[in-house]
Design a protein around this motif. Structure first.
Motif, short mmCIF file in Angstrom:
data_model
loop_
_atom_site.label_atom_id
_atom_site.label_comp_id
_atom_site.label_asym_id
_atom_site.label_seq_id
_atom_site.Cartn_x
_atom_site.Cartn_y
_atom_site.Cartn_z
N PHE A 283 20.48 14.81 -49.03
CA PHE A 283 21.94 15.00 -49.06
C PHE A 283 22.65 13.74 -49.55
CE2 PHE A 283 26.20 15.07 -47.34
CZ PHE A 283 26.62 16.36 -47.61
N PRO A 284 22.33 12.55 -49.00
CA PRO A 284 22.97 11.34 -49.53
C PRO A 284 22.61 11.08 -50.99
CG PRO A 284 22.01 10.91 -47.39
CD PRO A 284 21.50 12.23 -47.81
N PHE A 285 21.42 11.50 -51.39
CA PHE A 285 20.99 11.31 -52.78
C PHE A 285 21.91 12.09 -53.71
CE2 PHE A 285 18.47 13.11 -56.29
CZ PHE A 285 18.10 11.94 -56.95
N TYR A 286 22.12 13.37 -53.40
CA TYR A 286 23.00 14.18 -54.26
C TYR A 286 24.46 13.82 -54.05
CZ TYR A 286 19.06 17.04 -55.71
OH TYR A 286 17.90 17.47 -56.25
N GLN A 287 24.77 13.33 -52.85
CA GLN A 287 26.14 12.89 -52.60
C GLN A 287 26.49 11.69 -53.47
OE1 GLN A 287 26.89 11.26 -48.67
NE2 GLN A 287 28.90 12.28 -48.58
N ALA A 288 25.53 10.77 -53.64
CA ALA A 288 25.74 9.61 -54.51
C ALA A 288 25.77 10.02 -55.97
CB ALA A 288 24.64 8.58 -54.25
N LEU A 289 25.00 11.06 -56.31
CA LEU A 289 24.92 11.51 -57.71
C LEU A 289 26.20 12.23 -58.14
CD1 LEU A 289 23.28 12.07 -60.33
CD2 LEU A 289 22.44 14.14 -59.18
N ALA A 290 26.80 12.98 -57.21
CA ALA A 290 27.88 13.90 -57.58
C ALA A 290 28.99 13.27 -58.42
CB ALA A 290 28.46 14.54 -56.32
N PRO A 291 29.60 12.16 -57.99
CA PRO A 291 30.72 11.63 -58.80
C PRO A 291 30.27 10.98 -60.11
CG PRO A 291 30.25 10.20 -56.94
CD PRO A 291 29.40 11.40 -56.75
N ALA A 293 27.44 12.19 -61.89
CA ALA A 293 26.44 13.08 -62.47
C ALA A 293 26.57 13.15 -63.99
CB ALA A 293 26.55 14.47 -61.86
N GLU A 294 27.82 13.25 -64.50
CA GLU A 294 28.00 13.40 -65.95
C GLU A 294 27.51 12.17 -66.69
OE1 GLU A 294 31.51 14.42 -69.21
OE2 GLU A 294 31.96 14.32 -67.06
N GLN A 295 27.86 10.99 -66.17
CA GLN A 295 27.44 9.76 -66.83
C GLN A 295 25.91 9.58 -66.77
OE1 GLN A 295 30.17 7.10 -64.62
NE2 GLN A 295 30.87 6.41 -66.64
N VAL A 296 25.33 9.90 -65.59
CA VAL A 296 23.86 9.77 -65.44
C VAL A 296 23.16 10.66 -66.45
CG1 VAL A 296 21.92 10.23 -63.92
CG2 VAL A 296 23.93 9.03 -63.05
N HIS A 297 23.63 11.90 -66.59
CA HIS A 297 23.01 12.81 -67.55
C HIS A 297 23.24 12.36 -68.99
CE1 HIS A 297 21.31 16.21 -65.26
NE2 HIS A 297 22.16 15.81 -64.32
N ASN A 298 24.41 11.76 -69.24
CA ASN A 298 24.65 11.23 -70.60
C ASN A 298 23.66 10.13 -70.94
OD1 ASN A 298 26.74 12.96 -71.22
ND2 ASN A 298 28.34 11.56 -70.47
N PHE A 299 23.41 9.23 -69.95
CA PHE A 299 22.42 8.17 -70.17
C PHE A 299 21.05 8.77 -70.46
CE2 PHE A 299 25.47 5.23 -68.19
CZ PHE A 299 25.31 4.13 -69.00
N MET A 300 20.67 9.78 -69.71
CA MET A 300 19.34 10.39 -69.90
C MET A 300 19.25 11.07 -71.25
SD MET A 300 18.09 11.96 -66.24
CE MET A 300 19.42 13.15 -66.16
N ASN A 301 20.27 11.85 -71.58
CA ASN A 301 20.23 12.62 -72.82
C ASN A 301 20.23 11.74 -74.06
OD1 ASN A 301 20.21 15.00 -71.36
ND2 ASN A 301 22.45 15.22 -71.40
N LYS A 302 21.02 10.66 -74.02
CA LYS A 302 21.20 9.84 -75.22
C LYS A 302 20.16 8.74 -75.36
CE LYS A 302 26.19 10.61 -75.52
NZ LYS A 302 27.52 9.98 -75.55
N HIS A 303 19.58 8.29 -74.24
CA HIS A 303 18.75 7.07 -74.34
C HIS A 303 17.34 7.21 -73.78
CE1 HIS A 303 22.23 4.76 -75.64
NE2 HIS A 303 22.94 5.39 -74.70
#
Length: 383
Positions: A283-291, A293-303
């Motif tokens: 729960f804390p893992f996804y709680q930290a990811l939530a705000p 999430a878009e930037q984290v996925h952008n980093f993964m997708n682009k780099h």
């Protein structure tokens, strides 16, 4: 027809003074050759024709019956009983009148020789039985046979030898029984000792488990309440209880019930979902990811296929603790809104790179303990 039954049912028996040896020569020849069936036929024919029961021939008939019907020593007493009934029935009809004692003694010794051979042949394979009744009845039978004439039992060598052999057999069975009982008692003592050792081992094991649990309860890595209590859900404890139930059933040899529990546990493991069993961790893992999430996925997708990503990922796989501690000191994450460049890394610090100690070093676990303790404090502070 059975020869003994034939003799038992015989009526109007004659008693004669002498027996012509030639009249029983075929009987003697077939008996000596071990031709028992032809011998019995000759005996029945001789008695039926002459209506005479020769005492010597009668004991030949008893000897044949022993050889044909005694497969175990324990059966002898039954045959002796039948012979006794025949002798008792025809005790006043036995021939010859002249030299009767001589014929009777020869008959008893012939019979005793056959009986002794059977006992010696079968005593090795004989199953345990009460020998005393056989000893007593054999002595009674020989006494009765001797009383038909004027014969001293002490003169019957083979009959007396049978008594000695039977007493030896009785002693052998007693020794075997005593040894069997001693082995049984030793096995019981050994089993009791083994059970005691198992109990002691189980106690030591439980004490060790309890000690480890107490140590883990106060371990700084797990926290004062035990990290598992912070992470786990009721589903986890249900699974733990099922595994404990399975172990208990195996220990009690209740394999049927254990198989049912095993199948249930296997079905849960086949669809094991960590988030269901450890919501306190995820729960804390996804709680930290939530705000973010878009930037984290952008980093993964682009780099995720860039050289910078590959190098950083190698550092993470080599030593995750140093990755956490040192990498932010070397680079700066900056997201530029240029639509294509994605992440730009700041210029490297002018500080020279100093190689530090690996936190995966198994020779210094305290370093990992301190680092994990700081990490967990950070993890829960964000909550």
């Amino acid at each position: 027809m059975d020869t003994l039954e034939f003799i038992l049912n015989l009526k109007n028996v004659n008693r004669i003074s002498t027996v012509n040896p030639s009249s029983i020569s075929t009987i003697l020849k077939t008996f000596q050759n071990g031709e028992f069936e032809p011998c019995q036929d000759e005996i029945r024919k001789h008695i039926d024709d002459s209506k005479v029961i020769d005492v010597y021939v009668l004991f030949i008939c008893f000897s044949i019956d022993l050889n044909q019907n005694v497969s175990d020593i324990s059966m002898i007493i039954q045959r002796l009983t039948k012979y006794h009934n025949i002798l008792k029935l025809h005790s006043q009809h036995l021939s010859p009148i002249n030299r009767f004692n001589e014929a009777l003694k020869r008959g008893i010794e012939l019979f005793s020789k056959s009986l002794l051979m059977i006992i010696n042949d079968k005593k090795g394979a004989s199953q345990h039985f009460e020998v005393k009744p056989l000893i007593d009845y054999h002595e009674y039978f020989i006494d009765f046979c001797s009383s038909l004439g004027n014969i001293e039992v002490a003169e019957l060598d083979k009959a007396n030898e049978i008594s000695v052999v039977l007493r030896q057999l009785e002693y052998l069975f007693e020794q075997k029984s005593a040894k069997k009982e001693a082995n049984k008692q030793n096995e019981a003592v050994e089993k009791k000792q083994n059970n005691q050792e198992e109990i002691e081992k189980e106690t030591q094991c439980q004490n060790k488990i309890q000690k480890n649990e107490e140590e883990n309860f106060h371990n700084p890595i797990y926290g004062e309440m035990g990290q598992i209590d912070k992470f786990a859900s009721s589903s986890w404890y249900v699974l733990v209880n099922k595994i404990g139930m399975f172990q208990l059933l195996i220990k009690e040899k209740r394999l049927f019930e254990a198989a049912i529990v095993y199948k249930d546990v296997q079905s849960e493991l086949a669809k094991f979902e960590p988030k269901k069993y450890f919501p306190g961790l995820f729960f804390p893992f996804y709680q930290a990811l939530a705000p973010n999430a878009e930037q984290v996925h952008n980093f993964m997708n682009k780099h995720s296929k860039t050289l910078q990503w590959d190098i950083a990922n190698n550092l993470y796989e080599m030593d995750s603790n140093r990755f956490l501690k040192e990498l932010p000191l070397k680079v700066e994450n900056v997201m530029k809104d240029d639509g294509c460049s994605g992440v730009q890394y700041a210029e490297e610090s002018n500080d020279s790179f100093n190689e530090g100690q690996s936190y995966n070093d198994v020779n210094d676990p305290s370093a990992r303990v301190d680092e994990n303790e700081n990490l967990m404090e950070h993890f829960w502070d964000e909550d």
